[in-house]
Enzyme design. Structure first.
Site, PDB file in Angstrom:
ATOM      1  CE  LYS A  38      -1.012  -6.701  -4.305  1.00 10.20           C
ATOM      2  NZ  LYS A  38      -0.159  -7.865  -4.579  1.00 10.20           N
ATOM      3  CE1 TYR A 254     -34.525  -7.337 -12.145  1.00 11.16           C
ATOM      4  CE2 TYR A 254     -32.672  -7.016 -10.655  1.00 11.16           C
ATOM      5  CZ  TYR A 254     -33.592  -6.510 -11.554  1.00 11.16           C
ATOM      6  OH  TYR A 254     -33.572  -5.189 -11.855  1.00 11.16           O
TER       7      TYR A 254
HETATM    8  C1  PLP Z   1       0.338  -8.484  -3.283  1.00  7.12           C
HETATM    9  C2  PLP Z   1       1.717  -8.841  -3.037  1.00  7.12           C
HETATM   10  C3  PLP Z   1       2.194  -9.005  -1.723  1.00  7.12           C
HETATM   11  C4  PLP Z   1       1.308  -8.974  -0.501  1.00  7.12           C
HETATM   12  O1  PLP Z   1       0.636 -10.202  -0.338  1.00  7.12           O
HETATM   13  P1  PLP Z   1      -0.312 -10.507   0.912  1.00  7.12           P
HETATM   14  O2  PLP Z   1      -0.641 -11.943   0.772  1.00  7.12           O
HETATM   15  O3  PLP Z   1      -1.530  -9.635   0.753  1.00  7.12           O
HETATM   16  O4  PLP Z   1       0.450 -10.187   2.136  1.00  7.12           O
HETATM   17  C5  PLP Z   1       3.554  -9.220  -1.556  1.00  7.12           C
HETATM   18  N1  PLP Z   1       4.388  -9.294  -2.620  1.00  7.12           N
HETATM   19  C6  PLP Z   1       3.954  -9.157  -3.887  1.00  7.12           C
HETATM   20  C7  PLP Z   1       4.920  -9.261  -5.016  1.00  7.12           C
HETATM   21  C8  PLP Z   1       2.611  -8.947  -4.146  1.00  7.12           C
HETATM   22  O5  PLP Z   1       2.186  -8.832  -5.406  1.00  7.12           O
END
Ligand code: PLP
Length: 361
Positions: A38, A254
């Site tokens: 994702k 800055y």
């Molecule tokens: C993002 C996500 C994962 C992966 O999690 P990690 O901690 O990066 O391994 C797994 N399941 C769901 C539903 C997620 O949203």
């Protein structure tokens, strides 16, 4: 890499494959891997990463929303793709056209999707999500049972699996045990999964068909004292634009938040917060130059950041700077940057700006 790059990332497929093997080894034999790609594969690049994982035998993929799944289909990915988020009705046609599996958290979502599937005269693939304590997505146990039976009795919905999500898999065994006690109602057929990276590496003793790692694939063990042999996949580099002497008592950047306590050599580096380098690293972050740890001086600016390079013998314009990666005998990870910035490595990765080139090897 082209000398014209001001800031760029390299992504190592062999490290990615090695992490896939490591995660597989920590799961019981026969457990399949749903790789979480994702949000542009945590900033590593959705299509290149998914293709590499697919070639390495990864069985399934998880994306954030339907259009990411469509992108994978258009790139030729044929494995099952689960949309991990909740899809809105305008996204259903994309999900149906590309045979993406839709996560359902409620009867309302199920009815909406069933209507879209009837209209399109197709069967929608779905996974039902149970909320065991995250309170983000998923149905509570009673509604979950209604949701399951609605799906099983609807001719346009096909149950592809059920799952839940753990809130503190790597950090709070008691909370996790309570979540898993609620998850016993998940049927094991055809898929049942709950394990993110932390849970997968902790080898939790609950039956499942798939693990669902994200961060671990990209080389980080999220558990507080985790030591899994994972390899960082992404390096993030930049170049020095200018080197100048700053006299004792002068200020830098800055807001004049840093005043030189003695004469310093200061390098202006071609990365700023518009590239995804956290503003909060001002006066507390570090980068590696020629194997040495150099402190960030003053505020991070939009596309430039200042480094103290006094400890280097004559830093040069054009020289490489490492935000994440290896330099000499030293290594910096996204977790190191995250700690300094007061955030988590997931955020460091996903905020590396899309404008920055990714080089794959
Ligand atoms: C993002 C996500 C994962 C992966 O999690 P990690 O901690 O990066 O391994 C797994 N399941 C769901 C539903 C997620 O949203």
């Amino acid at each position: 890499m082209p000398a014209s790059f001001r800031t760029w990332c390299t992504v190592s497929f062999s490290a990615l494959r090695s992490n896939l093997r490591t995660l597989r080894r920590s799961a019981p034999r026969g457990t399949r891997v749903l790789a979480v790609v994702k949000d542009n594969a945590y900033g590593h690049g959705l299509v290149p990463v998914a293709r590499a994982l697919s070639r390495a035998g990864c069985e399934e993929f998880g994306v954030a929303f339907a259009s990411e799944g469509a992108e994978l289909r258009q790139a030729g990915i044929r494995e099952p793709i689960l949309i991990l988020g909740s899809s809105l009705p305008p996204e259903f046609p994309t999900a149906l056209t590309h045979r993406l599996t839709v996560t359902l958290s409620s009867l309302q979502e199920a009815r909406e999707l069933a209507r879209a599937a009837e209209k399109a005269r197709v069967t929608a693939l779905v996974q039902a999500k149970l909320d065991t304590g995250m309170n983000r997505l998923g149905a509570k146990p009673t509604e979950f049972q209604h949701l399951l039976s609605f799906i099983l009795h609807h001719p346009r919905l096909e149950l592809a699996g059920t799952f839940t999500h753990l809130a503190c898999a790597g950090s709070d065994p008691k909370f996790t045990r309570r979540q898993m006690e609620e998850a016993w109602i998940l049927p094991t057929h055809p898929r049942r999964h709950y394990a993110n990276t932390a849970a997968a590496l902790s080898r939790l003793p609950y039956p499942h068909t798939h693990v669902r790692p994200g961060l671990g694939l990209y080389g980080l063990d999220p558990r507080p004292a985790g030591r899994a042999p994972l390899r960082p996949v992404l390096s993030w580099k930049s170049r020095i634009l200018v080197v100048r002497r700053v006299r004792r008592g002068e200020t830098v950047s800055y807001g004049a938040t840093f005043r030189a306590p003695r004469d310093l050599m200061v390098a202006t580096v071609a990365t700023g917060y518009a590239d995804g380098l956290p503003f909060s690293l001002g006066n507390c972050g570090h980068a590696l130059v020629r194997g040495r740890l150099c402190p960030i001086l003053g505020r991070v600016t939009m596309d430039m950041t200042l480094l103290d390079v006094t400890s280097l013998a004559a830093a040069r314009r054009g020289e490489e700077v490492i935000w994440i990666g290896r330099s000499g005998t030293k290594n910096r990870t996204a977790a190191d940057l995250a700690r300094e910035a007061g955030t988590i490595p997931w955020e460091i990765f996903t905020r590396i700006a899309p404008r920055i080139p990714r080089l794959y090897s």
